[in-house]
Structure formats: structure tokens, C-alpha cells
Design an enzyme around this catalytic site. Structure first.
Site, PDB file in Angstrom:
ATOM      1  N   HIS A 139       7.815 -10.178  -4.031  1.00 28.04           N
ATOM      2  CA  HIS A 139       9.118  -9.898  -4.650  1.00 28.04           C
ATOM      3  C   HIS A 139      10.228 -10.784  -4.093  1.00 28.04           C
ATOM      4  O   HIS A 139      11.196 -11.093  -4.798  1.00 28.04           O
ATOM      5  CB  HIS A 139       9.494  -8.429  -4.443  1.00 28.04           C
ATOM      6  CG  HIS A 139       8.553  -7.476  -5.115  1.00 28.04           C
ATOM      7  ND1 HIS A 139       8.491  -6.144  -4.809  1.00 28.04           N
ATOM      8  CD2 HIS A 139       7.626  -7.665  -6.096  1.00 28.04           C
ATOM      9  CE1 HIS A 139       7.582  -5.543  -5.552  1.00 28.04           C
ATOM     10  NE2 HIS A 139       7.040  -6.453  -6.344  1.00 28.04           N
ATOM     11  N   PHE A 379       2.123  -3.951  -1.645  1.00 25.52           N
ATOM     12  CA  PHE A 379       2.457  -5.119  -0.836  1.00 25.52           C
ATOM     13  C   PHE A 379       3.628  -5.933  -1.376  1.00 25.52           C
ATOM     14  O   PHE A 379       3.666  -7.157  -1.246  1.00 25.52           O
ATOM     15  CB  PHE A 379       1.217  -6.017  -0.664  1.00 25.52           C
ATOM     16  CG  PHE A 379      -0.045  -5.242  -0.413  1.00 25.52           C
ATOM     17  CD1 PHE A 379      -0.179  -4.471   0.734  1.00 25.52           C
ATOM     18  CD2 PHE A 379      -1.071  -5.235  -1.333  1.00 25.52           C
ATOM     19  CE1 PHE A 379      -1.331  -3.725   0.958  1.00 25.52           C
ATOM     20  CE2 PHE A 379      -2.220  -4.489  -1.124  1.00 25.52           C
ATOM     21  CZ  PHE A 379      -2.354  -3.732   0.029  1.00 25.52           C
ATOM     22  N   CYS A 380       4.606  -5.264  -1.975  1.00 26.66           N
ATOM     23  CA  CYS A 380       5.783  -5.954  -2.535  1.00 26.66           C
ATOM     24  C   CYS A 380       5.367  -7.080  -3.479  1.00 26.66           C
ATOM     25  O   CYS A 380       5.965  -8.160  -3.481  1.00 26.66           O
ATOM     26  CB  CYS A 380       6.686  -6.473  -1.420  1.00 26.66           C
ATOM     27  SG  CYS A 380       7.497  -5.164  -0.479  1.00 26.66           S
ATOM     28  N   ALA A 381       4.330  -6.804  -4.257  1.00 23.86           N
ATOM     29  CA  ALA A 381       3.838  -7.786  -5.237  1.00 23.86           C
ATOM     30  C   ALA A 381       3.295  -7.017  -6.435  1.00 23.86           C
ATOM     31  O   ALA A 381       2.129  -7.131  -6.798  1.00 23.86           O
ATOM     32  CB  ALA A 381       2.758  -8.668  -4.613  1.00 23.86           C
ATOM     33  N   CYS A 480       7.893  -0.467  -1.433  1.00 21.59           N
ATOM     34  CA  CYS A 480       6.805  -1.258  -2.026  1.00 21.59           C
ATOM     35  C   CYS A 480       5.470  -0.535  -1.944  1.00 21.59           C
ATOM     36  O   CYS A 480       4.419  -1.169  -1.852  1.00 21.59           O
ATOM     37  CB  CYS A 480       6.698  -2.642  -1.375  1.00 21.59           C
ATOM     38  SG  CYS A 480       8.015  -3.750  -1.864  1.00 21.59           S
TER      39      CYS A 480
END
Length: 484
Positions: A139, A379-381, A480
Site C-alpha cells: 500500500h 500484509f498491507c497488500a 492491514c
């Protein structure tokens, strides 16, 4: 009269001759930590969550301890301690620049972390700039660019497809300026991106390249000039220096022309009642008292890794990675996640799911029952996880969920014994199931009950306290995080 500082932020104990490959793993703070289990035992802690925040190298802690008695204000202090601190800050800037192969004309700006660095660059982009990036990015390398004109490419099915898609997108950019923003190594799968080829494509199309090196820098040697990258961002807390420092390194023209990232002292040459003359170079974007400790700790980490040799680091991790991936293939129901297949080159990051087990339960049980720290979630993705794990996401109720998985990650402080303990614990968990009950609290799975006593850290956690700390919000617990 020439002046030589009387303090060296590199303590004598931390500057040996370059060690051999056999010297790995390197000593890290917390390497001898013991933690309680829900069953009452105390065991040595196995940290396999390096990709989130790596432990502090012992050499980095030594450097910080050496610095602190001399710590003072920088740049304008007349005291001797201030003079020394100012010189240390400048030396740290040079050290970090050397570590990433910065060119002589590049600007090295100290920031808080990679996210901060990329937001700084986004704020400094010239008008009429189009940014091209991929949906597979963290992100931090997606959201800052959305404030302007941006193109988000789908998750590529191969490295070759990534190059081709970037080429096509940049060829179609009609704005005056273009920027390709791409990761060096995926924080989800660990896969390495073809940076040299992407940089060549971007430059052929008249665009620049910014590299999110948060995951790459702790694992591989970086040479900005050889890569052909124009900008690079990284975090100290990923690079064994968890003291709040990060860096943006790159070409100075956009940075000098852009609006200062923060308005305040240190970023100016002169202020009048109705005007301001802003500084150029790194000071332009470093208003306020800088984080000298963070900068020096980051430089100390760069020096320590440079002395061990990044080729030795890569070889050490390759051995661990081979053991992890082979071991996971032997565990029934385990599926490893990858964008480009198991043969794609990668750093020490492996993400997987276990059929029939929620990833949050796997992570919680490894911690509570075995003393092993891993990470679960998205995982902020989120877009990448939706592409990789969507078909294998755990069932949820109420609303759309972001798919989750379990991630193990390791580095210079990880031993083969750590990996073997993890594989043994996971094998036991899959074969026998959790031995404790777990509930969802704030988006994460926690033991129910949780009898593990917390340490009385500086009085912030009362000695003997067990269970969750009262007053924590869900946002404190699970940013996240995949929905449970």
C-alpha cells in the site's frame, strides 16, 4: 586547524575484520529472549517476522549506546557535543548513500520510513506527471500516487509480463513526466522484480523509476547507478535499525523544485514577515529537529551488513529458504503462494495457507503453543492477496473479506535451528490441531483464555498482567489484517 571527531559511532567491538560466511547468523538484540506459552512453559523465542520489523543488530545497539552521551542538537549548536552530533549526522548520510550506491549528485533525505519517503516523493512530483505502478505493490507504493494521475497495472503473471506491461503503459503516457514506481522484492511472496530491465524500459520511454526497497535492502546488495533507478526508499526498521529512521535517495532536481515536505525550521535559508526562501538539497525536506539516533542507527546497520558482505547474507538466506520451502512441501495441506511460480528468485519471505486452518489460528497457535512469531493477514497488500489467495480464502460471515495467509520471514539473525523448530511446530499443528482455544479480538485470533504474563516494560505493562491490555482499539491491534 583541522578537526577530527573524538567519538566514533562505530564502536571498536562492532568493527572487526569482515567475517566469513560461517559467522552468520549475526547477533541480534532479543536473540536470547524467552517467552511464556499458554501451557505454562518458558521457551526460547523464534522470530520469523523479519519482513514486518527486523530485530536490532547488536552492532547497531552498540553504535546507539556510544552515540547517546554525545547526543545534542545539530547544525547550529556551538557546544562541542553539538559539533560532534552534526558531524555524525553528516557521516550517517554518506554511509547510507554509499550502501545503496548513490551517485555523487543524488540527494539523501532522512525520513521516518519507506511510507514517509514515498509520500515525500509523491508530494515533490512535478505537475503533469503520470505514475505507473502495479496492483501487486505494498500500500505504501500505491496510495501516495493516487493523489495525482496514476495507472495501476494488474498483477503480472511473470517477470517478463511485468516488463511488457510497464513498457506498454509508459508508451501510452502523454503527460510531460512519467514515473514507474515498483518494488524491489515483494513483501508478500519475497519474489525479486527485474529492476534493471524495468529501469531500461522506463528510461527508453522518457520516464523515471522509483524503487520501494524496504524488503530488498536487508537481503541484497543495491547499486542505484548500476540498476539505473532514479529514486529509492527504505526503512531502518526493516534493516535491523528500529529507531524510527528511513531514507529517500535520488535525483535532486525534482526534490529541489518541489514544495518542502514539512514547513518549519531547518528547511529555510531566510524567513521574512511576508516571504520565505527555502533551502535546497536534503534540508529542504527535513524541517524540524531530525532523528539523529535513527539516522546513525541506520548507518550503523548499513556498515555492519557491508562488512559481512551482502553476498554472504544472500547465501545464508538461500540455505534457510531451501529448508523452509522443502519442509513446507512435506506438510499435508500447505500451499505456498507465489506470483510467478516456485522457481522464481526470492528473498527470505515465504507465504502459505494450510487447508482447513484459518491463517489467524495457525499464527496464534504457533505463538501461544510453540513460542514462534510469524505474521498472518493481508500484509498491507490487499489487491495482491486478493489475486493470490482469493480462491483459498477462509470462509467468513458478513461482508467481503480480504484474503489472508501466513508469512514466515527471516534474515541475518535466523539460524537453521529456528527454521527446524518452525517446521516441527507446524507439522505438529497440522497433524493434531490446536491444543488451545482461540477467539477473534479486533480482527486477530488470540488465546482464550490467555494466561501468559506480560513483562513490566518501563512500567507500561504492569508486572504480572496477563491477557490483552485494556483500552486497545481494534485499529491498534490489526492494521492491514485480513478480516476474520
Amino acid at each position: 586547524m583541522s578537526f577530527a571527531p573524538v567519538v566514533d559511532w562505530r564502536p571498536a567491538a562492532a568493527v572487526p575484520a569482515p567475517p566469513a560466511i560461517g559467522a552468520l547468523p549475526l547477533p541480534v538484540v532479543g536473540g536470547d529472549l524467552t517467552v511464556p506459552l499458554v501451557t505454562g512453559e518458558q521457551v526460547g523465542y523464534v522470530n520469523l517476522d523479519y519482513a514486518a520489523s527486523a530485530p536490532c543488530l547488536r552492532a547497531v545497539l552498540d553504535a546507539v549506546t556510544t552515540l547517546l552521551p554525545w547526543y545534542s542538537s545539530v547544525h547550529r549548536g556551538a557546544g562541542f557535543a553539538s559539533t560532534v552530533t552534526t558531524e555524525l549526522y553528516a557521516a550517517a548520510r554518506r554511509e547510507v548513500g554509499d550502501f545503496v550506491g548513490a551517485r555523487a549528485e543524488d540527494t539523501v533525505v532522512f525520513t521516518r520510513n519507506t511510507t514517509d519517503a514515498l509520500n515525500l516523493l509523491a508530494a515533490a512530483l512535478p505537475e503533469d506527471t503520470t505514475v505507473v505502478t502495479f496492483a501487486s505493490e505494498h500500500h505504501a507504493n500505491q496510495l501516495p500516487w493516487r493523489r495525482g494521475r496514476s495507472i495501476v497495472l494488474p498483477v503480472p503473471a511473470s517477470a517478463d509480463e511485468a516488463i511488457a506491461r510497464a513498457d506498454d503503459a509508459l508508451r501510452g503516457v502523454s503527460s510531460r513526466h512519467g514515473l514507474l514506481a515498483v518494488t524491489g522484492a515483494s513483501n508478500v511472496t519475497g519474489e525479486l522484480w527485474p529492476l534493471s530491465e524495468l529501469a531500461a524500459v522506463a528510461h527508453r520511454r522518457g520516464a523515471r523509476v522509483a524503487v520501494d526497497a524496504a524488503q530488498l535492502a536487508p537481503h541484497r546488495a543495491i547499486d542505484l547507478d548500476a540498476l539505473g533507478a532514479d529514486y529509492l526508499a527504505l526503512s531502518g526498521h526493516k534493516l535491523y535499525a528500529p529507531f524510527g529512521g528511513g531514507v529517500l535517495v535520488g535525483r535532486g532536481d525534482w526534490l529541489d523544485a518541489g514544495r518542502p515536505y514539512l514547513a518549519g525550521g531547518g528547511a529555510v535559508r531566510r524567513v521574512t514577515l511576508d516571504g520565505v526562501e527555502w533551502a535546497s538539497g536534503a534540508p529542504r525536506h527535513e524541517a524540524g529537529t531530525p532523528n539523529v539516533v535513527g539516522a546513525v542507527s541506520l548507518a550503523a546497520a548499513c556498515r555492519a551488513l557491508g562488512e559481512i558482505g551482502m553476498s554472504a547474507v544472500a547465501a545464508h538466506e538461500a540455505t534457510l529458504l531451501d529448508r523452509v520451502t522443502r519442509g513446507l512441501r512435506a506438510v499435508p495441506g500447505v500451499e505456498q503462494l507465489a506470483m510467478w511460480g516456485p522457481a522464481s528468485p526470492r528473498i527470505g519471505v515465504v507465504t502459505f495457507n494450510v487447508r482447513g486452518f484459518h491463517p489467524g489460528v495457525v499464527a496464534a497457535a504457533l505463538s501461544a503453543e510453540h513460542g514462534i512469531g510469524v505474521r498472518d493477514g493481508s500484509f498491507c497488500a490487499h489487491p495482491l492477496m486478493s489475486a493470490l489467495a482469493g480462491a483459498h480464502a477462509p470462509e467468513v460471515s458478513g461482508g467481503a473479506a480480504v484474503p489472508g495467509a501466513v508469512r514466515v520471514s527471516f534474515g541475518v539473525g535466523t539460524s537453521m535451528a529456528d527454521v527446524d523448530r518452525f517446521l516441527g511446530a507446524l507439522t505438529d499443528l497440522v497433524a493434531r490441531g490446536p491444543r488451545w482455544r482461540y477467539r477473534v479480538d479486533g480482527g486477530r485470533h488470540v488465546p482464550e483464555p490467555d494466561p501468559r504474563p506480560r513483562p513490566a516494560l518501563a512500567g507500561l505493562l504492569a508486572g504480572g498482567t496477563t491477557g490483552a491490555v485494556h483500552g486497545l482499539l481494534a485499529s491498534d491491534l490489526a492494521p492491514c489484517q485480513a478480516l476474520a
